[in-house]
Design a protein around this motif. Structure first.
Motif, mmCIF file in Angstrom:
data_model
loop_
_atom_site.group_PDB
_atom_site.id
_atom_site.type_symbol
_atom_site.label_atom_id
_atom_site.label_comp_id
_atom_site.label_asym_id
_atom_site.label_seq_id
_atom_site.Cartn_x
_atom_site.Cartn_y
_atom_site.Cartn_z
ATOM 1 N N SER A 27 3.017 22.770 10.867
ATOM 2 C CA SER A 27 3.314 24.196 10.953
ATOM 3 C C SER A 27 3.941 24.538 12.305
ATOM 4 C CB SER A 27 2.021 25.021 10.819
ATOM 5 O OG SER A 27 1.358 24.713 9.624
ATOM 6 N N THR A 28 4.698 25.604 12.296
ATOM 7 C CA THR A 28 5.178 26.151 13.563
ATOM 8 C C THR A 28 4.067 27.030 14.130
ATOM 9 O OG1 THR A 28 6.071 28.127 12.517
ATOM 10 C CG2 THR A 28 7.545 26.214 12.666
ATOM 11 N N ASP A 35 4.255 30.140 14.784
ATOM 12 C CA ASP A 35 4.187 31.401 14.043
ATOM 13 C C ASP A 35 3.510 31.232 12.689
ATOM 14 O OD1 ASP A 35 5.291 32.782 16.090
ATOM 15 O OD2 ASP A 35 7.360 32.684 15.313
ATOM 16 N N GLU A 36 3.756 30.111 12.072
ATOM 17 C CA GLU A 36 3.112 29.870 10.766
ATOM 18 C C GLU A 36 1.589 29.802 10.914
ATOM 19 O OE1 GLU A 36 6.721 27.520 8.451
ATOM 20 O OE2 GLU A 36 5.299 26.382 9.668
ATOM 21 N N GLU A 92 0.353 33.253 11.387
ATOM 22 C CA GLU A 92 0.393 33.953 10.107
ATOM 23 C C GLU A 92 -0.820 33.566 9.247
ATOM 24 O OE1 GLU A 92 4.278 33.587 8.142
ATOM 25 O OE2 GLU A 92 3.122 33.564 6.265
ATOM 26 N N MET A 93 -1.154 32.293 9.304
ATOM 27 C CA MET A 93 -2.334 31.820 8.566
ATOM 28 C C MET A 93 -3.596 32.494 9.114
ATOM 29 S SD MET A 93 -3.460 27.864 8.200
ATOM 30 C CE MET A 93 -5.162 27.370 8.289
ATOM 31 N N LYS A 136 5.113 21.732 14.160
ATOM 32 C CA LYS A 136 6.232 21.205 13.355
ATOM 33 C C LYS A 136 7.503 21.257 14.203
ATOM 34 C CE LYS A 136 7.862 23.545 9.697
ATOM 35 N NZ LYS A 136 7.676 24.102 8.342
ATOM 36 N N ARG A 184 -1.897 22.699 6.310
ATOM 37 C CA ARG A 184 -1.047 23.324 7.321
ATOM 38 C C ARG A 184 -1.603 23.175 8.732
ATOM 39 N NH1 ARG A 184 -0.333 29.005 4.656
ATOM 40 N NH2 ARG A 184 0.218 29.618 6.785
ATOM 41 N N THR A 210 11.139 21.895 14.706
ATOM 42 C CA THR A 210 12.131 22.672 13.938
ATOM 43 C C THR A 210 13.552 22.298 14.348
ATOM 44 O OG1 THR A 210 11.703 24.416 15.536
ATOM 45 C CG2 THR A 210 10.731 24.669 13.363
#
Lengths: 138, 745
Positions: free
Chosen positions: A97-98, A100-101, A104-105, A136, A91, A138
């Protein structure tokens, strides 16, 4: 394992008595007899977080602060299971990943695995990826 | 245009199979000092870098950001950037400045500043710098072990032999990616059979590599590639942050990590941004250090042919090794990929790392033949082992290898092949037959191996990767089958993993399974008499190539039973008969030595000369000169005693001269210095010509073959024969010899 707050290298020679594997098993109890008797499991041959922190201290002391930082992150990552660790790496690769992702990680690292240093590192990556268009699409 | 024969021959030479290109900076085809390279600069505000190498923070790409925030040591940056580059260059070669002082400043240098330091240095100065800055005191070497058949028994046997030969690390890779767990397993078992403590890796895709390490099948990872521009880095499917995370992930599983970079990759990938290869490499190295990798494999690696096609390419490759060592990184210094058709060029290039010594002189010496090397060749390979050992012996340099005997090699290969056979059997993998084991013991390459059922192997490899079995299962299997030593060594690798000592910079294990790294074996070179020296047992080991023989062996064939037909009968008297020739022989002739260097029996040589003399109707007397072993002195004595004034001087090794009384000692009628080329026919012609001179004729000099290799091949033998002859020198007058022989004419 420490002497006056300092570690003596190599730990194999100077801290043999106190060294423990990730499983908590003492190094002195890891031998061929135990292996042959089926008493060992894979975690008995894994490095533990405390040992990695000791090696980080040794590296810092010897003038290798970046390696020390790496070993400090490594100490934190001992808590992350294999498959999860592979997923996290994936990721962090570009375009995966975005923003936010990634945050979150970082949150998971901090909350689930008590890995604040690595979490901060991932947040920094999220920031740079956003600046440089590496998130990423989107 | 006329065609030169010489140019035609030159065109055929190996060197002219290479590609040479003129620099083209816009495309990154320039090794150093591109006009588009930035000038060094650094500006900080509030403890943060706001300008680096002419670029403002707002314009930083991801590499700039990573370098500014993770690599540069801001505590020393201002001082370092203010120190003239030439001053730092001079510190690198100044024996009074220790490595630590240079490294302290280097920590504060931007990539452009690092390149500016190199600008002041020639290769000799860089070699001195590298010898001082190398992180580990003891140099070492890494091997590549692969084979195109991916035969497990051959992999294990070759890995065992590589370990026996002294390699501290062994790297394998795959032809078919799914074979990775089996190849890693074979190399693990092979190395730990050859010598406990050899670190191993399997170069595969990053995630798979990590998986193998988690199973305990590998102990280090090296192919974490970084690139000097943002575009190429992303094309490599990583960022400095993902690579740093991967490095920590490896370390969390107790695996040693070394990144990979090297000149030329950005140009090859089409995104050099007009910058020189060295400048981009300096950026890579800053990222490597910032990510916390303990070391780097650089030296252009698989791109080596690209810098080598450009002027200054080999110098730039040395420069990148030096920069890495200045930054405190362990360096595995290239020399791995096929870099030249020319043996002269490949050896010359090697010297830049071989002589100063690096942490790993090769980041993969091909311990298999070229065709079996799945890394793309191998600039030095298994067929160069003896050459390499001789280079170490010639220069008293530790290149990390040791000579071994065929017997030792066969024994260790058999043990390793049997160990992997046992593990396959215990774990239920497709069996390895005794026939395959025996083939692996004596094999040179895949061509010598029987075929295996590849499909069955791959299916088993998939199951092995997915399953729970790992290092521990292998230890148990080996133990059950009686391979206790190998089992013990693999388990010790596991125990060392628990201790984590080999995560420190430049760590390897020595023969006693003791860790050597920057922490307990730091390079302490400060000029002659300091630092690592090849001495004691290690020097003895390097000297003892199996090809070296005791001196006595060389003259065995020249020492036989003393000639029975040759008898000393008293002091030699001057002759008075004008039809007399003298054959004057050396003090060891026919007794302490009985054959010439060419293997001709002394009696036969005398008979040939006398036959020649007799064929002209003359006679010969034989005298032995006692007071000198020198050919001219022997001949001159003969000429003095000769009734005709003509003599043949003959040393025991066969060197001869036709001499005439009155000629200066170093003048003569005919000289035959190339004794190995002389035949009985030559000696007969020699006798014949001597007789003709005695008759006042002017014969055509005897034709002799000239072999310019003779001296090279036989100089040791010549020296020892002369030594033996000289041992017989006595302060005595010449003696008359009786030769019990009748001419057959």
């Amino acid at each position: 394992m420490s002497q006056n707050g300092r570690y003596r290298y190599p730990l194999m020679d100077h801290a043999r008595e106190s060294l423990q594997a990730a499983s908590g098993r003492k190094l002195n109890d890891i031998d061929l007899e135990a292996a042959a008797a089926g008493e060992l499991n894979p975690a008995d041959l894994q490095v533990g977080a405390e040992t990695l922190r000791a090696q980080a201290a040794i590296a810092a002391e010897a003038g290798f602060p970046e390696l020390a930082a790496n070993l400090t992150r490594a100490a934190e990552l001992t808590a992350v299971p294999n498959e999860e660790l592979l997923r996290m790496y994936e990721r962090l690769r570009p375009g995966r990943s975005t923003y936010d992702e990634l945050l979150e990680m970082a949150h998971t690292l901090e909350e689930t695995y008590q890995a604040p240093v690595t979490a901060a590192f991932v947040r920094e990556a999220a920031h740079v990826y956003r600046l440089r268009g590496l998130l990423k699409r989107t | 245009m006329a065609q030169s024969r010489r140019f035609a021959i030159l065109a055929q030479r190996d060197i002219n199979q290479e590609t040479f290109v003129e620099p083209w900076p816009k495309a990154g085809l320039v090794v150093t000092d591109s006009p588009y390279d930035p000038q060094p600069s650094l500006r900080m505000e509030g403890g943060r870098v706001v300008e680096m190498d002419g670029r403002q923070r707002a314009d930083f790409d991801m590499l700039d950001l990573f370098i500014a925030d993770h690599s540069l040591d801001l505590a020393v940056a201002e001082e370092a950037m203010a120190t003239p580059s030439q001053t730092i260059a001079r510190m690198l070669v100044d024996i009074n400045v220790p490595a630590a002082a240079v490294r302290r400043l280097a920590r504060g240098c931007t990539p452009a500043k690092l390149c500016d330091i190199i600008r002041h240095m020639n290769v000799l100065e860089m070699m001195v710098g590298l010898g001082k800055m190398r992180v580990r005191r003891t140099p070492a070497n890494q091997a590549h072990v692969t084979n195109w058949r991916e035969h497990p028994a051959l992999l294990a046997a070759d890995a065992a032999e590589a370990s026996l030969r002294g390699f501290a690390e062994v790297e394998t890779t795959v032809r078919v990616a799914r074979n990775a767990p089996f190849n890693a397993l074979a190399v693990l078992i092979g190395t730990q059979t050859g010598r406990g403590g050899v670190l191993t890796q399997c170069a595969v895709e990053e995630a798979l590599g990590l998986r193998l390490a988690m199973k305990g099948l590998t102990t280090y990872a090296e192919t974490l590639s970084v690139y000097g521009t943002e575009r190429t880095f992303v094309d490599g499917d990583d960022t400095p942050w993902s690579k740093a995370f991967l490095a920590s992930a490896y370390a969390s599983r107790g695996v040693k990590v070394r990144f990979t970079s090297g000149t030329g990759s950005e140009a090859l990938m089409g995104n050099a941004e007009g910058c020189s290869m060295l400048y981009l490499e300096a950026r890579c190295l800053q990222v490597v250090r910032g990510a916390g990798s303990q070391g780097v494999q650089n030296g252009s690696i698989s791109c080596i042919a690209l810098p080598e096609s450009l002027p200054g390419g080999v110098r730039a490759v040395l420069a990148e090794n030096l920069l890495a060592s200045m930054l405190g990184l362990e360096v595995a210094s290239g020399n791995d990929a096929l870099a030249s058709h020319s043996a002269i060029r490949k050896s010359a290039k090697l010297m830049l790392q071989f002589i100063p010594g690096t942490d790993f002189i090769f980041s993969g010496y091909s311990a298999v033949p070229k065709r079996d090397n799945l890394f793309g060749g191998g600039n030095f390979d298994a067929e160069d082992f003896d050459d390499y050992n001789v280079l170490q012996r010639d220069m008293q340099v530790d290149g990390g290898l040791r000579p071994i005997t065929e017997e030792e090699a066969l024994a260790i290969r058999r043990e390793a092949a049997r160990a992997i056979q046992a593990v396959y059997a215990e774990l239920g993998f497709p069996p390895i037959s005794d026939e395959e084991v025996e083939a692996a013991v004596i094999a040179h390459s895949s061509d010598d191996m029987p075929e295996r059922d590849l499909v069955a192997d791959l299916e088993a490899a998939d199951r092995f990767l997915a399953g729970e079995e790992g290092m521990l299962t292998v230890v148990q299997a080996l133990h059950r089958r009686g391979f206790t030593r190998t089992a013990q060594n693999i388990l010790e690798m596991g125990r060392q993993r628990v201790a984590g000592d080999y995560l420190q910079p430049s760590a390897i294990f020595d023969r006693h399974f003791r860790v050597l790294s920057a922490i307990n074996d730091p390079n302490d070179y400060t000029g002659p008499g300091t630092g690592y020296r090849v001495e004691g047992e290690r020097w003895q080991e390097i000297q003892a190539i199996p090809q070296a023989r005791p001196p006595q062996d060389f003259i065995k064939d020249q020492v036989g039973e003393p000639c029975k037909r040759l008898v000393e009968i008293g002091p030699a008297k001057p002759g008075t008969r004008p039809e007399e020739i003298i054959v004057a022989v050396g003090p060891a002739f026919g007794k302490e030595l009985t054959r010439t260097i060419g293997g001709l029996d002394h009696e036969a040589v005398l008979a040939a000369i006398l036959t020649g003399v007799a064929s002209e109707g003359l006679v010969a007397r034989i005298v032995k000169v006692k007071h000198s072993s020198d050919c001219a002195a022997i001949a001159t004595v003969g000429a003095e005693l000769s009734g005709s004034g003509i003599a043949i001087g003959l040393q025991s090794r066969g060197t001869a001269m036709i001499q005439k009384r009155g000629l200066a000692r170093l003048n003569n009628l005919e000289l035959f210095p190339q004794s190995p080329s002389l035949t009985l026919d030559t000696y007969r012609e020699m006798g014949r010509n001597a007789a003709r001179y005695a008759k006042g004729e002017k014969p055509k000099p005897v034709a002799v073959k000239i072999d310019n290799w003779a001296r090279l091949k036989l100089i040791v033998k010549t020296t020892l024969l002369h030594q033996r002859e000289t041992e017989q020198v006595r302060d005595e007058p010449p003696a008359e010899l009786f030769f019990d022989w009748e001419p057959d004419v």
